[in-house]
Each structure stands twice: as structure tokens, then as C-alpha cells.
Design a protein around this motif. Structure first.
Motif, short mmCIF file in Angstrom:
data_model
loop_
_atom_site.label_atom_id
_atom_site.label_comp_id
_atom_site.label_asym_id
_atom_site.label_seq_id
_atom_site.Cartn_x
_atom_site.Cartn_y
_atom_site.Cartn_z
N THR A 113 11.65 8.42 -2.69
CA THR A 113 12.63 8.14 -3.91
C THR A 113 12.91 6.57 -4.41
OG1 THR A 113 14.15 6.43 -2.03
CG2 THR A 113 14.22 9.42 -2.62
N GLN A 114 13.42 6.57 -5.24
CA GLN A 114 13.60 5.41 -6.21
C GLN A 114 14.02 4.10 -4.86
OE1 GLN A 114 11.34 4.59 -8.74
NE2 GLN A 114 12.49 2.02 -8.77
N THR A 115 15.05 4.79 -4.12
CA THR A 115 15.78 3.87 -3.25
C THR A 115 14.60 3.67 -2.68
OG1 THR A 115 17.54 5.36 -3.87
CG2 THR A 115 17.74 4.17 -2.09
N GLU A 116 13.50 4.90 -2.46
CA GLU A 116 12.89 3.64 -1.33
C GLU A 116 12.06 2.35 -1.52
OE1 GLU A 116 10.95 6.91 0.73
OE2 GLU A 116 12.48 7.90 1.93
N LYS A 117 11.11 2.75 -2.98
CA LYS A 117 10.48 1.67 -3.42
C LYS A 117 11.09 0.74 -3.62
CE LYS A 117 7.29 4.77 -5.94
NZ LYS A 117 7.37 5.05 -6.98
N GLU A 118 12.47 0.49 -3.45
CA GLU A 118 13.70 -0.20 -3.57
C GLU A 118 13.79 -1.63 -2.42
OE1 GLU A 118 16.49 0.19 -5.90
OE2 GLU A 118 15.56 1.04 -8.13
N GLU A 119 13.85 -0.73 -1.64
CA GLU A 119 14.23 -1.25 -0.09
C GLU A 119 12.63 -1.99 -0.01
OE1 GLU A 119 15.29 2.33 2.35
OE2 GLU A 119 16.97 2.10 1.73
N ASP B 75 0.53 -1.23 0.12
CA ASP B 75 0.04 -0.62 -0.15
C ASP B 75 0.92 1.08 0.15
OD1 ASP B 75 -2.23 -1.30 -0.15
OD2 ASP B 75 -2.37 -1.01 1.85
N ALA B 76 1.57 1.48 0.82
CA ALA B 76 3.26 1.90 0.56
C ALA B 76 3.08 3.22 -0.47
CB ALA B 76 3.65 2.43 1.56
N ILE B 77 4.29 2.07 -1.16
CA ILE B 77 3.82 1.86 -2.61
C ILE B 77 3.52 2.11 -3.96
CG2 ILE B 77 4.93 0.78 -4.58
CD1 ILE B 77 6.33 -1.64 -2.51
N LYS B 78 2.37 1.74 -3.49
CA LYS B 78 1.16 2.04 -4.54
C LYS B 78 0.98 4.12 -4.28
CE LYS B 78 -2.41 -0.02 -4.71
NZ LYS B 78 -3.73 -1.77 -3.81
N ASP B 79 0.67 3.90 -3.45
CA ASP B 79 0.02 5.17 -2.65
C ASP B 79 1.06 6.12 -2.76
OD1 ASP B 79 -1.84 4.15 -2.17
OD2 ASP B 79 -2.31 3.91 0.26
N ASP B 80 2.47 5.86 -3.22
CA ASP B 80 3.59 6.79 -3.35
C ASP B 80 3.99 7.33 -2.00
OD1 ASP B 80 3.53 6.03 -5.90
OD2 ASP B 80 2.39 7.43 -6.80
N ILE B 81 4.34 6.44 -1.42
CA ILE B 81 4.18 7.24 0.09
C ILE B 81 5.70 6.92 0.59
CG2 ILE B 81 4.79 6.59 2.87
CD1 ILE B 81 1.65 5.19 2.68
N ALA B 82 6.54 6.41 -0.67
CA ALA B 82 7.80 5.79 -0.77
C ALA B 82 8.46 7.55 -1.86
CB ALA B 82 8.03 4.65 -1.37
#
Length: 341
Positions: free
Chosen positions: A143-149, A134-141
């Protein structure tokens, strides 16, 4: 107490004898003596029979109590050897029923505990996975680095969840005796060496020294090879996970009488007396936090024990904290359990 046929017949017999005795006109001394002897015998038999019926009634009361769940009751023996044999058998039966009831209570408690543990261990990582997705879908991350983490965390937790579910299915199959076992002659020493080679990279990266004592000659056992591999993997994983602080892992394979005994040991924190008692139970973890990433699924040792027993073997554990903690499996040699044709 109701009179039965034997009581009536004995009473009727004595009445008839008394009437016949009275009807005799010429009563002699030996006739009187004979009448007295027969009367005594009749009364003795009647008394024995009435006591026997009373005893049966008492036994029936105790058995009724046992049937209603009062398994602590025990039947008392008396001077009648025939009745005593029956009493001893009934007491053994009551004891077996008591043990069955005790096992049922323990099994029910274990089942509830197992369901609670499974629910917790599945729900926790699943909730975490959903949260990160959900955090990835809602763009809570940001940066791209956070998404990858986040994706990496979801991947690890998904793998952990998959492993847990597979172990649960395997354990269920073992309990239901539905796991296929392909018994054949295998070299216990060679299998052990192959498994250890697979763990060498992990041992090296963890800084764990390995000490191995395995015979060069073949150690032939009749077993299911998949089971033996799974047992060894679980024991070694357990030793690495909980014995990491000791920085050493040992594997010893010995020829002892009619069996081969393989010991996996470490010098980590070890196990308390309480842990030693429950360590082979399903979902039991030394780590009370129940963290899958650090405490394992709690099924590895339970599976190892079940598989060992299905291969006609034994497993036990000994532990002295920070000195030596060892898990030993003993599997019979091939000549002890030849392949059935």
C-alpha cells in the motif's frame, strides 16, 4: 676485552719506571719508596680504568637488549657518581621507550577497534537503506501507507548516517589538529542558557524536568565559541539519552578559583566502573548492541573531551547509578588565558 690506548700507556709508563729504577746504581730508601708509591698509583689507575671499561661493556649489553625491544631491562648503579648520572638518564630513556611501545600497542589496538566499529556502524544502516529502497522499487510494499513508512525509515537512517560521517570527519580533523579554532572572549553563562533554550522542546516532550543553576553575571572565558557550543550540545544530548529514566536533567555553572566549572547531571542508570574508564574513548558505547538509533554514534563524548582540551580545559565524569551521574567541564577564565595579539 681489547686493550685501549689508556691501558697501553699506563702499562708502558710502569715498564719505563721499572727500567729506570733498575738502571739506577745508587738506589736509596726514598727512591725505592717513590717507586713503590708510583707503582701503586699506576696499578690503581689501571685497575679503575679496566673496571670502567668492563662497566661500559655491561651497559652496552643492556642497551643493546633495550634497543632490540627488551624495555623491561634497567641499568644498575654503582659507586661511580659520574656513571650513575649517566645510568639514571639512560634508565629514564629506556622507560620512555617502554611507554612509547606500550602506547603504540594500545594505539594500534584502538585503531583496529575503531575501524571495526566504523565499518559496522556505516554498513548496518547502509544495508538497511538499500533493503528498504529495493523493497519500494520491487513493489514489496503493498500500500501507499507502507511505502511512506519505508521512505520515512530510509530518511531517518540516512540522517543518522550523515551525522555519523560528519562526526567522524570532525574527529579526524581534531586528531590531525586541522579544525580551525577562533579564540575570543565569550560569556560561558549566556552560551549555556542559549543552548538550554534549544533543548526545551525535546526535554518537555520526553517528560524531563530541568534544574538550572547559572549565575546572572557574565562568566567570561577565552575560547572557541563553536567548540563550547558543541561540547554543551554533546553533554546535554548524552544526559537526555542515557538519563531519561531519571526524569530530571541538571545544569550547574560555578565560579571556582581561576576557572568556571559547568556540570551536566542526571539521575539515570549511570555508568559502571568499566564504563567510567572508557567513556571518553572513540566509538565506545554503554549499549553493547551498537544500535545507532538507541546507542548514539559513540563519538560525542570523545569529541567533547578533545574540544575541551583544545580550549585549555578539563573534563571528567562521576556516577552513582540512579542517584547522580555528572559530566563536568572546567574552562579557565579570560584573565588566565588572554587573547594573544
Amino acid at each position: 676485552m681489547k686493550f685501549d690506548k689508556v691501558t697501553i700507556l699506563l702499562s708502558f709508563q710502569w715498564i719505563v719506571m721499572t727500567v729506570l729504577f733498575i738502571m739506577f746504581k745508587d738506589v736509596k730508601a726514598y727512591t725505592i719508596l717513590l717507586f713503590l708509591v708510583v707503582s701503586v698509583i699506576s696499578f690503581t689507575l689501571l685497575n679503575i680504568h679496566l673496571k670502567f671499561r668492563k662497566r661500559l661493556s655491561e651497559l652496552n649489553v643492556e642497551l643493546t637488549r633495550a634497543r632490540k625491544g627488551h624495555f623491561h631491562s634497567r641499568l644498575l648503579a654503582n659507586d661511580d657518581h659520574l656513571v650513575n648520572d649517566i645510568i639514571f638518564s639512560l634508565n629514564e630513556l629506556i622507560e620512555q621507550l617502554e611507554n612509547l611501545q606500550s602506547d603504540k600497542i594500545k594505539s594500534e589496538a584502538a585503531r583496529k577497534s575503531l575501524l571495526s566499529s566504523i565499518s559496522h556502524d556505516i554498513r548496518t544502516p547502509l544495508t538497511s537503506i538499500i533493503g528498504y529502497i529495493d523493497a519500494i522499487k520491487d513493489d514489496i510494499a503493498a500500500t501507499q501507507t507502507e511505502k511512506e513508512e519505508y521512505i520515512e525509515i530510509v530518511s531517518k537512517k540516512s540522517i543518522q548516517l550523515k551525522i555519523l560521517i560528519e562526526e567522524l570527519f570532525n574527529l579526524a580533523k581534531l586528531d590531525a589538529d586541522e579544525l580551525p579554532m577562533n579564540f575570543k572572549q565569550v560569556d560561558f553563562a549566556e552560551i549555556t542558557r542559549e543552548i538550554l533554550i534549544e533543548f526545551l522542546p525535546q526535554l518537555k516532550s520526553s517528560g524531563i524536568k530541568i534544574e538550572v543553576e547559572i549565575p546572572d553575571s557574565a562568566c567570561t572565558i577565552t575560547a572557541d565559541q563553536f567548540s563550547v557550543v558543541r561540547i554543551l550540545e554533546n553533554l546535554i544530548k548524552n544526559a537526555i539519552q542515557y538519563g531519561l529514566q531519571g526524569k530530571v536533567l541538571g545544569v550547574t555553572l560555578l565560579d571556582v578559583d581561576c576557572e568556571y566549572q559547568l556540570t551536566v547531571w542526571d539521575k539515570g542508570p549511570g555508568l559502571s566502573k568499566e564504563d567510567l574508564e572508557y567513556v571518553f574513548e572513540k566509538m565506545y558505547r554503554v549499549d553493547s548492541s551498537r544500535n545507532l538509533s538507541s546507542g548514539g554514534s559513540g563519538l560525542g563524548l570523545a569529541i567533547a573531551k578533545s574540544l575541551t582540551e583544545k580550549n585549555n580545559g578539563r573534563i571528567w565524569v562521576k556516577s552513582t547509578p540512579f542517584f547522580l551521574t555528572s559530566f563536568t567541564i572546567a574552562l579557565p577564565k579570560s584573565e588566565s588565558y588572554p587573547i594573544k595579539k
